[in-house]
Every structure is written in C-alpha cells, then in structure tokens.
Design a protein around this motif. Structure first.
Motif, PDB file in Angstrom:
ATOM      1  N   ASP A 100       0.447  -1.160  -0.383  1.00 21.74           N
ATOM      2  CA  ASP A 100       0.240  -0.146   0.113  1.00 21.74           C
ATOM      3  C   ASP A 100       0.521   1.090  -0.290  1.00 21.74           C
ATOM      4  OD1 ASP A 100      -2.002  -2.125   0.174  1.00 21.74           O
ATOM      5  OD2 ASP A 100      -2.226  -1.618   2.349  1.00 21.74           O
ATOM      6  N   GLY A 101       2.267   0.884   0.161  1.00 19.82           N
ATOM      7  CA  GLY A 101       2.911   2.622   0.217  1.00 19.82           C
ATOM      8  C   GLY A 101       3.211   2.511   1.687  1.00 19.82           C
ATOM      9  N   HIS A 102       2.214   2.565   2.484  1.00 19.60           N
ATOM     10  CA  HIS A 102       2.286   3.013   3.907  1.00 19.60           C
ATOM     11  C   HIS A 102       1.560   2.696   4.869  1.00 19.60           C
ATOM     12  CE1 HIS A 102      -2.179   3.663   2.970  1.00 19.60           C
ATOM     13  NE2 HIS A 102      -2.160   3.760   3.549  1.00 19.60           N
ATOM     14  N   ALA A 103       2.434   1.739   5.990  1.00 20.74           N
ATOM     15  CA  ALA A 103       2.150   1.595   7.141  1.00 20.74           C
ATOM     16  C   ALA A 103       0.371   1.353   7.734  1.00 20.74           C
ATOM     17  CB  ALA A 103       2.907   1.577   8.303  1.00 20.74           C
ATOM     18  N   ASP A 104      -0.528   0.242   7.506  1.00 23.23           N
ATOM     19  CA  ASP A 104      -2.071   0.491   8.438  1.00 23.23           C
ATOM     20  C   ASP A 104      -2.211   0.148   9.473  1.00 23.23           C
ATOM     21  OD1 ASP A 104      -4.477  -0.111   7.862  1.00 23.23           O
ATOM     22  OD2 ASP A 104      -4.473  -2.086   7.302  1.00 23.23           O
ATOM     23  N   HIS A 105      -2.444   1.366  10.037  1.00 21.77           N
ATOM     24  CA  HIS A 105      -2.705   1.367  11.350  1.00 21.77           C
ATOM     25  C   HIS A 105      -4.236   1.553  11.847  1.00 21.77           C
ATOM     26  CE1 HIS A 105       1.198   3.948  11.813  1.00 21.77           C
ATOM     27  NE2 HIS A 105       0.590   4.761  10.411  1.00 21.77           N
ATOM     28  N   LEU A 106      -3.885   0.234  12.575  1.00 23.98           N
ATOM     29  CA  LEU A 106      -5.483  -0.265  13.312  1.00 23.98           C
ATOM     30  C   LEU A 106      -5.740   1.165  13.318  1.00 23.98           C
ATOM     31  CD1 LEU A 106      -3.618  -3.449  13.861  1.00 23.98           C
ATOM     32  CD2 LEU A 106      -5.024  -3.270  11.560  1.00 23.98           C
ATOM     33  N   HIS A 107      -5.473   1.801  14.235  1.00 25.06           N
ATOM     34  CA  HIS A 107      -6.020   2.430  15.325  1.00 25.06           C
ATOM     35  C   HIS A 107      -7.261   3.515  15.239  1.00 25.06           C
ATOM     36  CE1 HIS A 107      -2.364   4.453  14.904  1.00 25.06           C
ATOM     37  NE2 HIS A 107      -3.315   4.876  15.145  1.00 25.06           N
ATOM     38  N   ALA A 108      -6.813   3.448  13.894  1.00 26.75           N
ATOM     39  CA  ALA A 108      -7.570   4.673  12.503  1.00 26.75           C
ATOM     40  C   ALA A 108      -8.887   4.125  12.185  1.00 26.75           C
ATOM     41  CB  ALA A 108      -6.805   4.549  11.274  1.00 26.75           C
ATOM     42  N   ALA A 109      -9.725   2.335  12.545  1.00 24.66           N
ATOM     43  CA  ALA A 109     -10.621   2.897  12.788  1.00 24.66           C
ATOM     44  C   ALA A 109     -11.477   2.733  13.662  1.00 24.66           C
ATOM     45  CB  ALA A 109     -11.106   1.137  12.119  1.00 24.66           C
ATOM     46  N   TYR A 110     -10.911   2.947  14.355  1.00 23.39           N
ATOM     47  CA  TYR A 110     -12.317   3.530  15.735  1.00 23.39           C
ATOM     48  C   TYR A 110     -11.304   4.941  16.340  1.00 23.39           C
ATOM     49  CZ  TYR A 110      -8.633   1.072  18.847  1.00 23.39           C
ATOM     50  OH  TYR A 110      -7.607   1.310  19.657  1.00 23.39           O
ATOM     51  N   GLU A 111     -12.488   5.185  17.245  1.00 21.97           N
ATOM     52  CA  GLU A 111     -10.997   6.375  18.141  1.00 21.97           C
ATOM     53  C   GLU A 111     -11.735   6.091  19.834  1.00 21.97           C
ATOM     54  OE1 GLU A 111     -12.563   7.027  14.880  1.00 21.97           O
ATOM     55  OE2 GLU A 111     -14.254   7.502  16.547  1.00 21.97           O
ATOM     56  N   SER A 112     -10.777   6.551  20.404  1.00 22.06           N
ATOM     57  CA  SER A 112     -11.199   6.175  22.217  1.00 22.06           C
ATOM     58  C   SER A 112     -10.888   7.512  22.645  1.00 22.06           C
ATOM     59  CB  SER A 112      -8.937   5.283  22.594  1.00 22.06           C
ATOM     60  OG  SER A 112      -9.318   5.519  23.801  1.00 22.06           O
ATOM     61  N   VAL A 113     -11.334   7.865  23.603  1.00 24.14           N
ATOM     62  CA  VAL A 113     -11.601   9.229  24.746  1.00 24.14           C
ATOM     63  C   VAL A 113     -11.999   9.234  25.860  1.00 24.14           C
ATOM     64  CG1 VAL A 113     -13.804  11.337  24.757  1.00 24.14           C
ATOM     65  CG2 VAL A 113     -13.498   9.819  22.576  1.00 24.14           C
ATOM     66  N   ASP A 114     -11.187  10.314  26.276  1.00 24.85           N
ATOM     67  CA  ASP A 114     -10.920  10.143  27.798  1.00 24.85           C
ATOM     68  C   ASP A 114     -11.099  11.760  28.724  1.00 24.85           C
ATOM     69  OD1 ASP A 114      -8.646   8.263  27.663  1.00 24.85           O
ATOM     70  OD2 ASP A 114      -6.964   9.423  27.043  1.00 24.85           O
ATOM     71  N   PHE A 115     -12.223  10.843  29.660  1.00 24.24           N
ATOM     72  CA  PHE A 115     -12.549  12.719  30.451  1.00 24.24           C
ATOM     73  C   PHE A 115     -12.140  11.586  31.895  1.00 24.24           C
ATOM     74  CE2 PHE A 115     -16.354  13.198  33.159  1.00 24.24           C
ATOM     75  CZ  PHE A 115     -16.447  14.366  32.937  1.00 24.24           C
ATOM     76  N   THR A 116     -11.663  13.176  32.259  1.00 28.94           N
ATOM     77  CA  THR A 116     -11.242  13.644  33.617  1.00 28.94           C
ATOM     78  C   THR A 116     -12.068  13.879  34.717  1.00 28.94           C
ATOM     79  OG1 THR A 116      -9.147  12.188  33.506  1.00 28.94           O
ATOM     80  CG2 THR A 116      -9.140  13.215  35.350  1.00 28.94           C
ATOM     81  N   ALA A 117     -12.717  13.874  35.764  1.00 27.34           N
ATOM     82  CA  ALA A 117     -13.105  14.876  36.821  1.00 27.34           C
ATOM     83  C   ALA A 117     -13.029  14.931  37.916  1.00 27.34           C
ATOM     84  CB  ALA A 117     -14.469  14.884  36.230  1.00 27.34           C
ATOM     85  N   ASP A 118     -12.627  16.313  38.417  1.00 25.31           N
ATOM     86  CA  ASP A 118     -12.180  16.022  40.292  1.00 25.31           C
ATOM     87  C   ASP A 118     -13.114  16.504  40.448  1.00 25.31           C
ATOM     88  OD1 ASP A 118     -12.811  18.826  39.652  1.00 25.31           O
ATOM     89  OD2 ASP A 118     -10.433  18.985  40.217  1.00 25.31           O
ATOM     90  N   VAL A 119     -14.707  16.561  40.013  1.00 31.23           N
ATOM     91  CA  VAL A 119     -15.822  16.826  41.063  1.00 31.23           C
ATOM     92  C   VAL A 119     -16.636  15.543  40.581  1.00 31.23           C
ATOM     93  CG1 VAL A 119     -17.693  18.606  41.169  1.00 31.23           C
ATOM     94  CG2 VAL A 119     -16.036  19.267  40.074  1.00 31.23           C
ATOM     95  N   PRO A 120     -17.638  15.623  41.779  1.00 32.09           N
ATOM     96  CA  PRO A 120     -18.328  14.106  41.390  1.00 32.09           C
ATOM     97  C   PRO A 120     -19.233  14.025  40.209  1.00 32.09           C
ATOM     98  CG  PRO A 120     -18.245  14.601  44.017  1.00 32.09           C
ATOM     99  CD  PRO A 120     -17.325  16.060  43.200  1.00 32.09           C
TER     100      PRO A 120
END
Length: 375
Positions: free
Chosen positions: A231-251
C-alpha cells in the motif's frame, strides 16, 4: 478486612456466517496479543485451523496454542464446564474468545454467558463479522443475519478491500441501520486492533520479558512490512476507531450520569474506568464496565489519601469526542449540601451492582454477573 476481589475474565463472543473471516480475525488477535493470554473456545464441528494448528471437532478436545493460549472445541451444552476450566487461576488467562459456529445463534451464547453462575467471567461483547463482498448474497441465503446484527455490540465489516468505495459506503450504511447503536468498523483480512476487544495485559513480575524480541513481534513486523510494500504506507489499525478520555475532580450526579449512559450515542462500544458519586457513596469509587448494551458497576473502597476522581475511557467508531465530553461535564454534581434523597439517587446505579458474595465463600467475593442486557 474484606478480601480482595478476584479479577474477572472478559468473555468475547465472535460470530459470523461461514466464510465471513472469523477465524482469520481470531488468528490476527493471537498473533497481535501483546503478551495477553487468550483462551479460545470453538463452538463448532469439523476441522478448524487456528494459528496454524488444527483443532479436531471432537467435543471436549483441548489444544495448546503456545504462548499462554489455549483452544477448546466444545458443544454449547458444555460451555459452562469449559469456562470453569479456563477461569481457574492455574490457566492464568486474561481474556476468553468464543468462536461461534457459522450457523449458531449468537444471541443464545450471549444469554448463556449472562445467565452463567461463574463468578470469574465478565461479558466482553458480541462481535459479528460480516463479509463485505458477499453481504447481499449471504443476507438472501440467511435472512437471520438481520437478527444477528441487531443484537451485536460491535460489527466488523470485513474484506472491504474486495469492494469499491461507493459499494463500501452503501454496505456500511446498511449494516449500521441493521445494527442500531452498535459500533461498525471496516477491516481487511480480519485486521482490527485487539484493544477494541480487550486491554493489553500488564505483567510487572517479569513473566513476559520486556525488550526481548519474540516470534509474535516478528510476525507483526512481517505483516506491517507486507502492508507497507503493498500500500505504500503502514496500515494503522487504531485508525478505525476512536478512544476518548474523560477526567473530573468533581463528583458525578448519579441520576444525570445514568441518564447519560442510557442515552449513550451510537458507535460507542466500550466504556471503562472509575466514577466518584460523591455524597451518593462517600466510602467507594465505582468501577464501570460497559460493552454494547451491557452495563455493570462494582464498588471499590477509596484508598487512604487517594485523590477522588472520575476517570473514564470510551472506545467506539464514529463517535463525537466533544459531545461526549459535554455530556459528561453536564453530569457533574452541584456544589450544594447533601440532598435528602441522596440515597434514592443511587438506586439507578445499584441496579447494576452484582449481588454480594454469599457467607463463607471468599472466592465468590468476585462480582456475580449482572444479566441486565436486553440482547
């Protein structure tokens, strides 16, 4: 002192009609497991090749795949027996994958898992593999495919390299319509990121030697080299999905948070992490495990001096990170004195907390499976 809970092993059901690419996907997971010990249960009859080893269709056969992986060929009626064997501490498995028969009803396997009395397992989702090139023909021969897609937690639209871009988009739209809120990802040759299905195992005890090039590493590098050459480039498997982080210091407000989970957007496949409900339960943080329609909380005592945070990771396909952050931010509790109905506010959360261990059964302290899914 309460004994520590025994870690539960996620059990993933891998389904799809004959020829869809289930075994190819499974082989890919085994070659790219990153030190994770995988147990494989094959619910089928006939010769099935897994990772270059042939597993006979004889009920009850068990074969070692090497590198901590096992394979069992079982009848569905004996599923509980083999789950009991594979979840013993001596097996030291991190995840179990059930490869369903091409003609099996995946919904029945899911029901069996959710109804299981085994305290050591945790439902890890139903993954339905679909052959993009043969989708219409398969659907015509097997109209039950629509029903299978409707109960899937994750759909892998496989063999997309065999169809054109316009056809691929049409198929993706059709599959998304049939599978409702399930995440849909495209793949070639069953190559998906294993982190979609399970977390990489961390082995601080030196069991997996860091820095030592393994046969698994060589296989993964060889695959990358082949894709780059083609393909001329590496196939990044993680490109098929997203990962979203969330942090809160309020309950989090329990009612608002449960409303968020009840209305979570399509394509959001997994949610994991810890939630601080503040006045709702000042003694515990709540471990959250959600996959598809399945949801479970497990209270965990706060450690002395531990910073009280809500920390979540959300994984899916086609999800809106900004909207997820906005929705979770709106779940934060108001900085007011404890409301008189604080205890009632936690009822929605407690519905998804497994039953406590029975007296005298320390090992059963591990959470019992919550059969709350509608699948």
């Amino acid at each position: 002192m309460t004994p520590p809970r025994t870690p539960q092993i996620p059990v993933v059901v891998l389904a799809g009609f004959l020829g869809s690419g289930k075994t190819t996907l499974l082989n890919h997971l085994l070659r790219n497991r990153a030190g994770t010990r995988i147990g494989v249960i094959v619910n089928d009859f006939g010769a099935i090749e897994i990772d270059a080893m042939t597993v006979s269709g004889q009920v009850g056969s068990t074969v070692s795949l090497g590198n901590g992986c096992l394979c069992c060929a079982v009848d569905a009626s004996e599923l509980d027996t083999f789950l009991e064997t594979l979840t013993r501490p001596s097996a030291r498995l991190d995840v179990i994958v059930i490869e369903a028969s091409g003609l099996a009803e995946p919904q029945e396997l899911v029901r069996m898992l959710l109804a299981s009395d085994n305290p050591h397992i945790l439902y890890g989702g139903l993954v339905e593999v679909v052959d993009a090139a043969e989708f219409d023909a398969t659907r015509q021969r097997h109209p039950e495919l629509d029903r299978h897609l409707a109960v899937a937690d994750l759909v892998v639209l496989n063999k997309t390299d065999r169809v054109g871009e316009t056809e691929r988009e049409r198929l993706r739209a059709t599959v998304a319509e049939l599978s409702g809120p399930a995440a849909v990802i495209s793949a070639e040759h069953g190559r998906i990121d294993p982190e979609l299905l399970f977390d990489p195992a961390l082995r601080p005890d030196g069991e997996e030697m860091a820095g030592q090039l393994s046969f698994e590493d060589l296989l993964r590098q060889e695959e990358c080299d082949e894709r780059e050459e083609r393909d001329g480039h590496a196939d990044h498997l993680h490109a098929a999905y997203e990962s979203v982080d969330f942090t809160a210091d309020v309950p989090m407000d329990p009612r608002r948070f449960m409303a968020f989970l009840d209305s979570r957007p399509e394509g959001l496949y997994r949610i994991k992490g810890f939630v601080d409900f503040g006045a709702g339960d000042r003694d515990n943080s709540y471990a959250l495990h959600a996959v598809g329609r399945f949801l479970r909380f497990a209270p965990r005592p706060w450690a002395r001096g531990e910073q009280r945070l809500t920390q979540l990771v959300m994984i899916g396909a086609g999800i809106d990170a900004a909207a997820l952050h906005e929705g979770l931010a709106a779940c934060r509790a108001e900085p007011e004195p404890d409301a008189p109905d604080t205890e009632r506010a936690m009822w929605g959360v407690l519905r998804y907390v497994p039953e406590p261990a029975r007296e005298g059964d320390a090992e059963a302290e591990a959470e019992m499976q919550e059969a709350a899914a509608e699948a």
